[in-house]
Enzyme design. Sequence first.
Site, PDB file in Angstrom:
ATOM      1  N   GLN A  94      -7.577  -4.388   2.347  1.00 52.53           N
ATOM      2  CA  GLN A  94      -7.787  -3.443   1.259  1.00 52.53           C
ATOM      3  C   GLN A  94      -8.700  -4.117   0.244  1.00 52.53           C
ATOM      4  OE1 GLN A  94      -6.111  -0.377   1.283  1.00 52.53           O
ATOM      5  NE2 GLN A  94      -6.889   0.414  -0.662  1.00 52.53           N
ATOM      6  N   TYR A 123      -5.902 -11.099  -7.934  1.00 56.24           N
ATOM      7  CA  TYR A 123      -7.140 -10.543  -8.486  1.00 56.24           C
ATOM      8  C   TYR A 123      -8.089 -11.705  -8.760  1.00 56.24           C
ATOM      9  CZ  TYR A 123      -4.910  -6.026  -9.832  1.00 56.24           C
ATOM     10  OH  TYR A 123      -4.297  -4.803  -9.861  1.00 56.24           O
ATOM     11  N   HIS A 183       3.458  -0.168  -2.607  1.00 55.65           N
ATOM     12  CA  HIS A 183       3.841  -1.584  -2.636  1.00 55.65           C
ATOM     13  C   HIS A 183       5.348  -1.817  -2.609  1.00 55.65           C
ATOM     14  CE1 HIS A 183      -0.254  -2.530  -2.850  1.00 55.65           C
ATOM     15  NE2 HIS A 183      -0.437  -2.585  -4.144  1.00 55.65           N
ATOM     16  N   GLU A 189      -6.897  -7.697  -0.037  1.00 61.96           N
ATOM     17  CA  GLU A 189      -5.518  -7.695   0.441  1.00 61.96           C
ATOM     18  C   GLU A 189      -5.499  -7.449   1.946  1.00 61.96           C
ATOM     19  OE1 GLU A 189      -3.488  -4.620  -2.018  1.00 61.96           O
ATOM     20  OE2 GLU A 189      -5.375  -4.674  -3.079  1.00 61.96           O
ATOM     21  N   ASN A 205       0.836  -1.204   0.000  1.00 54.88           N
ATOM     22  CA  ASN A 205       0.000   0.000   0.000  1.00 54.88           C
ATOM     23  C   ASN A 205       0.877   1.262   0.000  1.00 54.88           C
ATOM     24  OD1 ASN A 205      -2.446   1.602   0.260  1.00 54.88           O
ATOM     25  ND2 ASN A 205      -3.369  -0.248   1.085  1.00 54.88           N
ATOM     26  N   ARG A 206       0.279   2.389   0.347  1.00 54.32           N
ATOM     27  CA  ARG A 206       0.987   3.658   0.150  1.00 54.32           C
ATOM     28  C   ARG A 206       1.668   4.169   1.410  1.00 54.32           C
ATOM     29  NH1 ARG A 206      -3.259   3.270  -3.165  1.00 54.32           N
ATOM     30  NH2 ARG A 206      -2.801   3.689  -5.342  1.00 54.32           N
ATOM     31  N   HIS A 248      -1.630 -10.099  -3.399  1.00 56.29           N
ATOM     32  CA  HIS A 248      -2.360  -9.215  -4.306  1.00 56.29           C
ATOM     33  C   HIS A 248      -3.046  -9.963  -5.468  1.00 56.29           C
ATOM     34  CE1 HIS A 248      -3.396  -5.532  -6.353  1.00 56.29           C
ATOM     35  NE2 HIS A 248      -2.720  -4.783  -5.500  1.00 56.29           N
ATOM     36  N   ASP A 272     -11.251   1.120  -3.449  1.00 55.76           N
ATOM     37  CA  ASP A 272      -9.818   0.962  -3.242  1.00 55.76           C
ATOM     38  C   ASP A 272      -9.592   1.484  -1.827  1.00 55.76           C
ATOM     39  OD1 ASP A 272      -7.144   0.555  -3.420  1.00 55.76           O
ATOM     40  OD2 ASP A 272      -6.789   1.851  -5.146  1.00 55.76           O
TER      41      ASP A 272
END
Length: 369
Positions: free
Chosen positions: A307, A197, A119, A334, A93-94, A195, A270
Amino acid sequence: MARAPLLLLLAAACLLSFAGAGANAAGRKMVGVYELSKGDFSVKVTNWGATVTSVVFPDSKGNLGDVVLGYDTIAEYVNGSAYFGALVGRVANRVANARFVLDGKVYHLYANDGKNALHGGHRGFSKVIWTVKEYVSGGDTPHITLYYHSFEGEQGFPGALDVYVTYELSSPYVLSVRMNATALDKATPVNLAQHTYWNLGGQGSGDVLGNTIQLFASRYTPVDSTLIPTGQVAPVAGTPYDLRAPTAVGAHIHQVSGGSSNGSTIYGYDMNYVVDGDEHALRKVAAVRDGASGRGLELWADQPGVQFYTGNFLKDIHGKGGKVYEEYGALCLETQGFPDAVNHPGFPSQIVRPGQGAYKHDMVFKFSF
Ligand SMILES: *[C@@H]1O[C@H](CO)[C@@H](O)[C@H](O)[C@H]1NC(C)=O
Ligand SMILES: *[C@@H]1O[C@H](CO)[C@@H](O)[C@H](O)[C@H]1NC(C)=O
Ligand SMILES: *[C@@H]1O[C@H](CO)[C@@H](O)[C@H](O)[C@H]1NC(C)=O
């Protein structure tokens, strides 16, 4: 969460070994694809980025389908920027302004998402070769353990870190993911996330807006326009983030901003949710169901947050078997610590200190059909 075009020109050597899934000593640092299988349930993993490249099980009619997005070749994973199936870190993440202060010292990370780090930076754990420590393809508990030594200063992070991840088919239609990380010489933030999908209708089968999602989370961490948490922890009640009861993914998606791309708003989830219950107990996080295929997924984990991302940035991506992925073509769940925790003293700490216990993160995916 995705983006930030990044071109990694990795040696042809790793491509040469793509076909070989051998686990012989010499091959352990080469890139391969490793299959785990138990009856008609199978999972493929590559040691490039400790990435899950496929998850196959039946639908309600007995037709096998691959339910995760990805690519056909390792070269495309090397070049890709969507983090398909990857193990992301050192800090998922950020991190705001790609900067934090720890024990009085300022650290600068690699900014790869505007001015923020995303990430783990430009070359995080999803863009390195992991070592295959153990590989058992079949039997009662097929599993693979991958190891990565992250060096002092890598992408700006303090100290060296030993990281392990084990993917295991622990019972029929159950995939467990166990991660740990040990700080060797300095305190460091650690936040690993898987992560993958998911598209339970089959990868490339269209959008997931008709799937129902249930998140066992009564609160979330609101963010600013660059998706950095404001520090607030707010109730989901009365907001489009309230997914406590099974809800169609698309029901409120146009009411939630999923960040912006070149100034225009993109819609979609998100968002980090605060998972209900004891923040480090293994507990139910989410349930997803695809009515058309009859497939379901239940996720359990032992992290403070999850997340929830709806593939808002997917656009014209050429994936496996000639499929093309567009926005909302999958969803990610996540589990992790809260985003930017290192800059928010009020968030659960993600700091790992040498000699004071390892970082641990377990996830269990239970599939049904
Ligand atoms: C690399 O990724 C870019 C998009 O990020 C894409 O346009 C390009 O086709 C990719 N190249 C290869 C060789 O996959
Ligand atoms: C981390 O996982 C590996 C592989 O399962 C294991 O050998 C090691 O003991 C674990 N380390 C810690 C600190 O739990
Ligand atoms: C910004 O993105 C929108 C939507 O993808 C696109 O239509 C537009 O042309 C882009 N503008 C610029 C200046 O790139």
